[in-house]
Design a protein around this motif. Structure first.
Motif, PDB file in Angstrom:
ATOM      1  N   SER A   1      31.798  31.182  43.200  1.00 11.51           N
ATOM      2  CA  SER A   1      33.104  31.263  42.542  1.00 11.51           C
ATOM      3  C   SER A   1      33.413  32.614  41.907  1.00 11.51           C
ATOM      4  N   VAL A   2      32.511  33.604  42.022  1.00  9.60           N
ATOM      5  CA  VAL A   2      32.810  34.959  41.557  1.00  9.60           C
ATOM      6  C   VAL A   2      33.448  35.714  42.719  1.00  9.60           C
ATOM      7  N   ASP A   3      34.683  36.157  42.523  1.00 12.36           N
ATOM      8  CA  ASP A   3      35.431  36.814  43.595  1.00 12.36           C
ATOM      9  C   ASP A   3      35.262  38.327  43.615  1.00 12.36           C
ATOM     10  N   HIS A   4      35.074  38.921  42.446  1.00 16.35           N
ATOM     11  CA  HIS A   4      34.995  40.374  42.335  1.00 16.35           C
ATOM     12  C   HIS A   4      33.868  40.763  41.387  1.00 16.35           C
ATOM     13  N   GLU A   5      33.163  41.833  41.757  1.00 18.80           N
ATOM     14  CA  GLU A   5      32.078  42.306  40.917  1.00 18.80           C
ATOM     15  C   GLU A   5      32.570  43.294  39.873  1.00 18.80           C
ATOM     16  N   LEU A   6      31.971  43.200  38.718  1.00 18.30           N
ATOM     17  CA  LEU A   6      32.147  44.191  37.657  1.00 18.30           C
ATOM     18  C   LEU A   6      30.801  44.858  37.453  1.00 18.30           C
ATOM     19  N   ALA A   7      30.725  46.141  37.727  1.00 18.79           N
ATOM     20  CA  ALA A   7      29.483  46.879  37.545  1.00 18.79           C
ATOM     21  C   ALA A   7      29.390  47.404  36.121  1.00 18.79           C
ATOM     22  N   ASP A   8      28.188  47.731  35.714  1.00 17.01           N
ATOM     23  CA  ASP A   8      27.959  48.334  34.413  1.00 17.01           C
ATOM     24  C   ASP A   8      28.822  49.586  34.283  1.00 17.01           C
ATOM     25  N   GLY A   9      29.594  49.664  33.217  1.00 18.89           N
ATOM     26  CA  GLY A   9      30.457  50.819  32.976  1.00 18.89           C
ATOM     27  C   GLY A   9      31.860  50.697  33.523  1.00 18.89           C
ATOM     28  N   ASP A  10      32.144  49.661  34.315  1.00 18.34           N
ATOM     29  CA  ASP A  10      33.512  49.466  34.818  1.00 18.34           C
ATOM     30  C   ASP A  10      34.459  49.193  33.656  1.00 18.34           C
ATOM     31  N   THR A  11      35.711  49.556  33.859  1.00 21.66           N
ATOM     32  CA  THR A  11      36.756  49.298  32.877  1.00 21.66           C
ATOM     33  C   THR A  11      37.630  48.158  33.369  1.00 21.66           C
ATOM     34  N   VAL A  12      37.943  47.240  32.478  1.00 18.78           N
ATOM     35  CA  VAL A  12      38.793  46.101  32.803  1.00 18.78           C
ATOM     36  C   VAL A  12      39.773  45.897  31.653  1.00 18.78           C
TER      37      VAL A  12
END
Length: 190
Positions: free
Chosen positions: A82-93
């Motif tokens: 159910s996770v559609d998109h990855e957020l990497a360490d340091g990403d901005t959201v």
């Protein structure tokens, strides 16, 4: 505006933070309560769901929320259901009206993220640290105390002024938030 949709829920769940604004986001949908109904009482739509980590108490309502609002979920690892998109360490959201940095903070769970906004002075700490200097348990699969300590120390290195800390369980901290993180670091080292 940040609302804990799980406040007052008498069930095994995490906090579920609805953040209204330019980008209306649900940080962790929680479990074992009507998260869809709770969202609909406050807003008509969601722009995203952000997951701090995939423990069942944080993601139990995820599929219902995704279907009801036709919304994608963002988390550390897109290989998790159910996770559609990855957020990497340091990403901005963007959460609400502010940009947040995603910080990978394993120790409680290998895929654990916290979200920090320097401009807003807000940390969504999930299960890394809690009010009164408590910290996330490390006795579950994938948990590791030394890794958790390093993650808390990293947050202390990154976080500057902190007005509010929203934890994954228990109350949010609005007075002495950074001191609570420092206290958790000291307690976890023991």
């Amino acid at each position: 505006m940040v609302t804990n949709l799980a406040a007052g829920v008498d069930a095994f769940t995490s906090n579920a933070f609805l953040v209204e604004g330019e980008r209306t986001v649900l940080v962790d949908p929680g479990a074992n309560f009507d998260a869809v109904g709770a969202v609909r009482e406050r807003v008509d739509d969601l722009d995203a769901v952000l997951l701090t980590h995939p423990h069942p108490d944080h993601v139990g309502n995820l599929d219902d929320v995704k279907v009801a609002f036709d919304v994608d979920a963002w988390g550390f690892d897109a290989n998790i259901d159910s996770v559609d998109h990855e957020l990497a360490d340091g990403d901005t959201v963007t959460i609400g009206d502010h940009d947040y940095e995603a910080l990978h903070t394993p120790g409680h769970e290998p895929h654990h993220l916290v979200f920090y906004s320097r401009d807003a002075g807000v940390l969504f700490a999930a299960d890394l640290v809690f009010a009164h200097g408590a910290f996330g348990r490390t006795d579950l699969e994938g948990g590791d105390r030394a890794t958790l300590v390093r993650s808390i120390e990293r947050v202390l290195d990154v976080v500057g002024d902190l007005d509010v800390m929203h934890a994954g369980h228990g109350p949010s901290v609005t007075d002495g938030a950074i001191e609570n993180v420092e206290l958790a670091a000291r307690a976890a080292r023991q």
